[in-house]
Each structure stands twice: as C-alpha cells, then as structure tokens.
Design an enzyme around this catalytic site. Structure first.
Site, short mmCIF file in Angstrom:
data_model
loop_
_atom_site.label_atom_id
_atom_site.label_comp_id
_atom_site.label_asym_id
_atom_site.label_seq_id
_atom_site.Cartn_x
_atom_site.Cartn_y
_atom_site.Cartn_z
N ASP A 60 1.49 34.71 115.66
CA ASP A 60 0.35 35.13 116.47
C ASP A 60 -0.91 34.80 115.67
O ASP A 60 -1.10 35.30 114.57
CB ASP A 60 0.47 36.65 116.69
CG ASP A 60 -0.70 37.19 117.47
OD1 ASP A 60 -1.24 36.43 118.28
OD2 ASP A 60 -1.07 38.35 117.27
N THR A 93 -5.33 33.43 121.12
CA THR A 93 -5.98 33.53 119.81
C THR A 93 -5.85 32.24 119.02
O THR A 93 -6.74 31.87 118.28
CB THR A 93 -5.34 34.66 118.98
OG1 THR A 93 -3.94 34.54 119.08
CG2 THR A 93 -5.75 36.00 119.51
N THR A 94 -4.72 31.55 119.22
CA THR A 94 -4.51 30.31 118.48
C THR A 94 -5.37 29.19 119.05
O THR A 94 -6.03 28.45 118.33
CB THR A 94 -3.03 29.90 118.55
OG1 THR A 94 -2.24 31.03 118.22
CG2 THR A 94 -2.73 28.81 117.57
N ASP A 393 0.62 41.37 123.37
CA ASP A 393 0.03 40.21 124.04
C ASP A 393 0.46 40.16 125.49
O ASP A 393 -0.34 39.91 126.39
CB ASP A 393 0.45 38.91 123.33
CG ASP A 393 -0.36 38.70 122.06
OD1 ASP A 393 -1.13 39.60 121.74
OD2 ASP A 393 -0.21 37.66 121.41
#
Length: 556
Positions: A60, A93-94, A393
């Site tokens: 994550d 987020t990535t 998530d």
C-alpha cells in the site's frame, strides 16, 4: 573592486536557481521509483523494519511512505501527497506518487531549456482542467443497489493488493460493512462513517475464510463474575452507562474523625446503601446486560448477579458508542436519569465466546445495526495487519461509490484516453505553453506504462498498440489486464475505478508538481533563536577513566 558582503550567516546553506529544480525533481523521482513496483495486481511487496524492530510487509503506497524517514524536503512533500490521498478517498495512493513524479520528470527538459516555471505550471493547470473534463465525459453512473456491480468494482480496486488472491472475500466484507453503517441524510445523500462505526478486530488463528462481518459488535471483554453471570442471553435488554457503580471516594485526601465505634459501622452501611440504591434504580428496568465505561465494585456486582443481570465494566468509549448504535440503546450518565427508551432491545443475542485463550463478548443479530465489527482471522499478525489495510481501502472505495456512484475505466484506460485527448487539443494551443501541455499529456501514460512493466510484458509494443487504439480519444474502454499484461476491454473484465478517486489523483498530482516546480531557493541550516540570556548549550563533557575520581561526576 568592492569587498565581498556577507548577508547570510556562515552556517546557512543556500541553493538557488535551476540547481534547486533539479534537486527537487531528482528527489521526487526517487520517491516515485520506490513506489513504482507496487502498482497493479502483479505488484511486489515491500518489507520495512521500523525503529522498534517490528516488520511491516505491504504494497500500500501510503503505508510504505509513512514508514520512511526522508531527509530531502521535496521528497517529504511527496509523502504528504499519498497521505492526503489516503485520507480523502482511501485509494490511489500509489498512482498519485507515480503521476506526480512523472509530471516533474517531463518538466525537467523544459527547465534545462530555460522555460520559466510559471509557464510550465500554467500549462499543467490547463491540462488538469481538460483532463477532468475528459473524465466527466467517459464516466458512467451505476446503480448502487446492484450487488454484483459493486463487488466487481471493489474487487478491481483491491485486486492490486495482497488480498486480491482471496477473490471476493475482502470485497464482500467491505461492502457488507459499509452497507450496514450507511446513514441516509435525505436528499439522496449518504453518510458513511468508517472510522467511528466500523471496528476491525484482528484475532490471529483460524483461516482467512473465517472472517465475517458481524451484525453487531464484538468486544475483547469477559463478564465480571464468570461463574455467576449468564454468558448467553437471547434477545437481551441492554443498558449502557457512563458512570461508575461504586462508592464515590473523596476527591483528595479526606479525613474523617470517628469518636464512637458504631459510627464506623454507620459509614460502611452508608456506602452499602448508596450502592444498593444505584442497583435498585438500575434493576427497575429489568435489564439483562449492564455495560459501564467506568468501574463496578464487588458489592454492585453481587447485587446485579443476584438479580441475574450480566455486567461488563471498563469498556472503551468508542466501543460503547458502537454498541449504542448497534442495539439502539442510549448511553446514560446517571442511573437516576434512566428511562425505558434508553434500554437497547435491538440485539438478538448476547454471548461470550472463547477464541484462542481470550474471551470475547458478542452482541450480534441486531435488527437494524448502524455499527458493526469486522472479525478478521488469519495465520499471523503481519498478515492480518496487511489484510486490515486492504480492508480499509476497500471500505473507502465502497464509501466513495455510495457517495458518488460514478465510474471510470481502470487498467490505465482512463489515463490513455486523457492522454490522447490532450495530445489532440495541444495543437490548438498557442504560444510557448503548447510544449509543456503536450508533455503533461505524455506524462499521463506513466500509469499504464508502469502497469505493463510490472506484468513483465514488452512495454514498448504494448504501449504503441494501446496508443494506436486510443489515437483519437475513442475506445475509452481499452486498457491493460493487470494480471496478464495483455490489451483487453476493461468493461468486460470489470476493471473499474471510482470517479472521485481518479479525479482526486489527477488534481493532487498536478497541483503538487506545480508547487515543487515553483520552488527556486532552498535555505537550510536555520537554527532556532535562543531566548536572550540563556547560554548556548555547551558540549557535553565526556568523562575519561582518569577523571573518574573527580567530584565532578556526582552533582551535590
């Protein structure tokens, strides 16, 4: 010739001009490279050792960056990005880091050619507006009540995560949990508070498949007097208190002088009567379970167990709120203010079970619970932590869809469409801004390119084929299947992304890239000013063996 003038102190370091831009871009690219391999279903995991020697194994983006301790200021601000993204929408987020890194990377060429940073930023902002417009165009609305679509969507969002291999399991859990705690605010708005009303309890042991969403609450507590109190009650009447059921002690030291022996007995009797009075008030309402956040004395415990009431004490406030939401009780602050309406009757079963070697209290089978507990089982603590992160998530994604039921294609298809449309538009832009605008269009391709890289297919061929398909901004639904790396129709494969996750990713990435580009001076080494009169801290004196006999060591 004039003599040199010193403006800054010697201890300060100042870098300015293009040197700073290059340093910032390098730093951001370094952060993006750390994260790059964790995008997509074929992503690698990162193992991080934290200061206390614990390990975190995750892919994550936010969890990885949160653990890193960076020195470069620009890299630190990149980390903030993924945190905002995580708090705001919970997913992507990535991608946001990779996109921002790419935006800065393509800007480097212009800075070498002495473009002014504000020109680049202007072009980027224009590109952002157009990108959002494209997203609006290709987004499609879905029906929130259709379970299969929702599952497909959540699955595609957590397909990239470690738990993707367990298929529907996590998606089911996330969807059920968010469904339960959703509250209708009227006017078609839904409020889903994940943080407050969904508790994730991790109990090592068992298999992952044993994880369930309880229609109610589970707490890590046992009843006070295990032998005397019932551990299983069907359709319990639950009373929640926020006050101690014990005799009030004096606030600070209180001295009572007793002259006669009998007065001592009187004092004790008063205490007993006070507690008995409390218990009588409580028992008037015939509760089956009494739960308090504070203490509960042995005497009160005796009265309650005699009346066949099960009691639990010292519960966390958050847990108490969840129980109240689940069974419809009201938390009462003083026993004399109790009313019939404060008793919770919504629960179907109160039971204390032993899992492993700990006791857990379950209040389940509630009629219309507005809070729930997700019980996660699994082989090891590290694995459970990772599953919990994925679940967070997934729940965030489910919440986003309930709030804003619009989808865009996943698998890099949305980015490719945006990129193709921007390339077309760039020809109509006049002046010097055209070039950075075009570069921003190319930068969007970083996401599908990284996806292809992580699958291990021939990147250049795949990308050219995809660009050919998307050439005029059509075929918006052709993307990469993250598992095989082949070109596919993402609509059939059910690879979706939530609209507001994508929009937020684009906005955050581009705005932060602009922010970093506009920095042209870094002054470091600034010390805190010391208040006048205090001496600068002297160097600590190191004792050598020779000084060991001196008196200096032992301060008198």
């Amino acid at each position: 010739m004039q003599s040199q003038v010193l403006v800054l102190k010697d201890s300060l370091k100042r870098e300015s001009g293009s040197k700073v831009h290059h340093a910032n871009i390098q730093a951001s690219k370094a952060v993006a490279d750390i994260i790059r391999t964790t995008l997509g279903p074929r992503s690698m995991l990162k193992m991080l050792l934290d200061a206390s020697g614990g390990i975190v194994v995750t892919n994550d983006g936010n969890a990885i960056l949160r653990e890193l301790d960076l020195a470069h200021p620009a890299a630190k601000s990149m980390i903030e990005l993924s945190r905002t993204q995580d708090e705001e929408v919970g997913d992507g987020t990535t991608s946001v880091i990779i996109l921002a890194g790419e935006m800065l990377h393509v800007a480097e060429a212009f800075i070498d050619q002495h473009f002014h940073p504000t020109v680049i930023c202007r072009a980027y902002n224009k590109a952002l507006e157009d990108a959002i417009a494209v997203l609006d165009k290709i987004a499609m609305t879905i029906d929130v009540t259709d379970r299969a679509t929702m599952l497909g969507l959540i699955k595609s969002c957590i397909g990239t995560k470690f738990t993707g291999q367990f298929g529907d399991l996590i998606a089911d859990l996330a969807l059920d949990a968010t469904r339960i705690v959703g509250v209708d605010l009227g006017q078609g708005l839904r409020e889903v508070d994940i943080k407050k009303y969904i508790k994730v309890e991790k109990v090592p042991g068992g298999q992952l498949e044993d994880s369930v969403v309880l229609k109610g609450v589970m707490i890590n507590k046992d009843v006070i007097a295990p032998g005397k109190m019932r551990r299983k009650i069907v359709n319990p009447r639950i009373m929640l208190l926020d006050c101690p059921l014990e005799y009030k002690k004096g606030e600070n030291q209180t001295n009572a002088e007793l002259l006669k022996e009998e007065d001592w007995g009187l004092l004790l009797k008063l205490e007993e009567e006070y507690i008995e009075g409390l218990c009588v008030q409580i028992l008037k309402f015939k509760p089956d379970v009494v739960i308090t956040e504070k203490g509960l004395s042995d005497l009160a415990c005796h009265y309650l167990s005699k009346a066949g009431v099960t009691a639990i004490r010292r519960l966390r406030k958050t847990d108490n709120n969840r129980i109240a939401k689940a069974c419809g009780a009201v938390i009462v602050n003083r026993p004399d203010e109790l009313q019939e309406s404060d008793i919770g009757t919504g629960a179907g079963l109160f039971e204390v079970k032993k899992i492993g070697d700990e006791f857990f209290t379950f209040i389940v089978d509630c009629k219309d619970p507005k809070a729930c507990t997700v019980l996660l089982r699994g082989p090891s603590k590290d694995m459970l932590n990772e599953v919990e992160r994925n679940l967070q998530d997934a729940m965030a994604v489910a919440r986003n869809i309930l709030k804003n039921p619009k989808l865009v294609p996943g698998g890099g298809a949305a980015e490719l469409t945006v990129s193709a449309t921007l390339k077309q538009k760039s020809s109509s832009i006049e002046g010097i801004e055209k070039w950075p605008y075009e570069a921003a269009a190319v930068a969007f391709e970083a996401i599908p390119r990284t996806l292809a890289q992580n699958c291990g297919v021939n990147v250049i061929r795949t990308m050219t084929a995809l660009q050919g398909k998307h050439a005029n901004g059509e075929n918006a639904w052709i993307g990469i299947d993250g598992n095989t790396g082949a070109m596919t129709d993402v609509k059939e494969k059910k690879i979706w992304d939530a609209y507001n996750v994508k929009a937020q990713t684009f906005k955050t990435a581009i705005e932060s890239a602009c922010l970093l580009l506009r920095i042209d001076d870094i002054v470091s080494g600034i010390k805190k000013k010391q208040p006048a009169g205090s001496k600068a801290p002297s160097k600590p004196q190191v004792e050598t063996e020779g000084d060991a006999d001196n008196e200096q060591i032992i301060p008198e």
